[in-house]
Scaffold this motif. Structure first.
Motif, mmCIF file in Angstrom:
data_model
loop_
_atom_site.group_PDB
_atom_site.id
_atom_site.type_symbol
_atom_site.label_atom_id
_atom_site.label_comp_id
_atom_site.label_asym_id
_atom_site.label_seq_id
_atom_site.Cartn_x
_atom_site.Cartn_y
_atom_site.Cartn_z
ATOM 1 N N SER A 1 0.818 -1.158 0.038
ATOM 2 C CA SER A 1 -0.006 -0.116 -0.073
ATOM 3 C C SER A 1 0.816 1.159 -0.179
ATOM 4 O O SER A 1 1.780 1.642 0.986
ATOM 5 N N TRP B 1 -10.968 3.173 -2.888
ATOM 6 C CA TRP B 1 -9.355 2.691 -3.131
ATOM 7 C C TRP B 1 -9.392 2.362 -4.618
ATOM 8 O O TRP B 1 -10.071 1.523 -5.268
ATOM 9 N N GLU C 1 -4.132 1.860 -5.750
ATOM 10 C CA GLU C 1 -3.272 1.654 -4.598
ATOM 11 C C GLU C 1 -3.338 3.005 -3.713
ATOM 12 O O GLU C 1 -2.524 3.175 -3.173
ATOM 13 N N TYR D 1 -5.846 5.732 -1.779
ATOM 14 C CA TYR D 1 -7.375 6.364 -1.023
ATOM 15 C C TYR D 1 -7.652 7.533 -1.512
ATOM 16 O O TYR D 1 -6.851 8.406 -1.902
#
Length: 344
Positions: free
Chosen positions: A97, A189, A192, A194
């Motif tokens: 992430s 999302w 990868e 937000y």
């Protein structure tokens, strides 16, 4: 402290001992368990420990398995809330992430390791490796997410400062360091990262914002606006549209490719796409994308074995993009000694 004064915490300590020091490969005998309890100033009889094992299974779902090895009986935790393979998946997700910083990644992994025994944790630690990929540097991203969700639940607008990277690898404020005030509607999302999807009253449109670039978030007293516009934004379709967060028109495009590259498109667009055979070695597919430079760059990077064949206006836009890129290859030399070309 006299021995046995922690008896009221016996079940808690016993659970900790069994979860931390036993697994399918490691077990303890009853004398070893009693010795571990003594480290917590707890003395216990075998019979009471057997009863605690039953409580652990019935009340907490922690199963203690018994195994006979010659003359000795061993005990270890069987089913856990998270199995080792599941914890490895969580670790991989944390590491991959980009919005989680290196520091926070390490902190989260240390916490996740508590779901397995200390022995499994050591093997897991060998798997943990932070490579040099780009990781977000906004440590407050977790609190940002929480704050945005709170605003959504309370039907309130938020204000924040929005940042971007400069050439010196520093975050600098956008919009002349003025506050952004928007109505958040959902977090999603994508690629990868937000994103917050929110309505901007000033621009009178729905926009997306990278959560890791938002700072100093606060909830205002004003109620959210833009509910009608957000519904028309059709978030369900946007989330399915590749390259959606890079701006541009959403279009259905047709792509021709060599059959050996089918995996590339399955990985990118999912298994619900349909391939249409063109000849023995080529196929085509139709897929919804947001037409942008990011999409063109991705397509161009796949090489000559892939062609964008429709619609015509998008094909022409790609040609213009490639032409502009080729023209940019010829640019003034930093020393002013003529032009630097691709052949230089």
């Amino acid at each position: 402290m006299s021995r046995g004064t922690n008896l009221k915490f016996k079940l808690i300590y016993l659970m900790r001992i069994m979860l931390e020091k036993t697994d399918d490969e490691h077990a303890l005998t009853m004398p070893q368990i009693m010795k571990e309890l003594e480290k917590y100033d707890v003395t216990a009889e075998r019979k009471s420990i057997y009863a605690d094992f039953e409580d652990m299974r019935n009340k907490f779902g922690i199963e203690i398995l018994k195994e006979q090895r010659g003359p000795k009986t061993y005990y270890h935790v069987g089913k856990r809330e998270f199995e080792l393979a599941e914890v490895k998946l969580l670790v991989d997700a944390i590491q991959s992430s980009k919005f989680i910083t290196r520091t926070k990644s390490r902190e989260l992994i240390e916490k996740v390791k508590r779901f397995v025994s200390e022995y499994q944790g050591k093997t897991l630690q060998r798997q943990v490796f932070m490579d040099d990929r780009v990781k977000a540097m906004n440590e407050s991203v977790f609190y940002n997410v929480d704050e945005v969700y709170t605003a959504i639940n309370e039907n309130r607008k938020i204000r924040f400062k929005y940042y971007k990277w400069d050439i010196n690898k520093k975050l600098v404020a956008r919009n002349h360091d003025n506050w952004f005030v928007v109505s958040p509607w959902v977090l999603t999302w994508v690629d990868e990262n937000y994103y917050m999807i929110a309505y901007d009253d000033w621009a009178q449109m729905v926009k997306s914002y990278r959560v890791d670039k938002m700072m100093r978030i606060s909830i205002t007293e004003d109620e959210r606006s833009g509910q009608k516009e957000f519904k028309e934004y059709d978030m369900a379709n946007v989330s399915k549209t590749t390259f959606a967060m890079y701006g541009g028109d959403r279009r259905n495009v047709r792509i021709r490719f060599e059959n050996t590259l089918c995996g590339v498109f399955l990985d990118r667009f999912g298994k619900n796409i349909t391939f249409y055979p063109v000849d023995e070695n080529h196929s085509e597919l139709n897929v919804d994308v947001t037409v942008s430079q990011h999409f063109f760059g991705w397509l161009f990077g796949l090489g000559p074995r892939v062609q964008l064949v429709g619609p015509d206006d998008v094909v022409e836009e790609l040609r213009e993009y490639v032409a502009a890129y080729m023209e940019s290859i010829n640019y003034p030399s930093p020393k002013g000694n003529g032009l630097v070309t691709a052949q230089s």
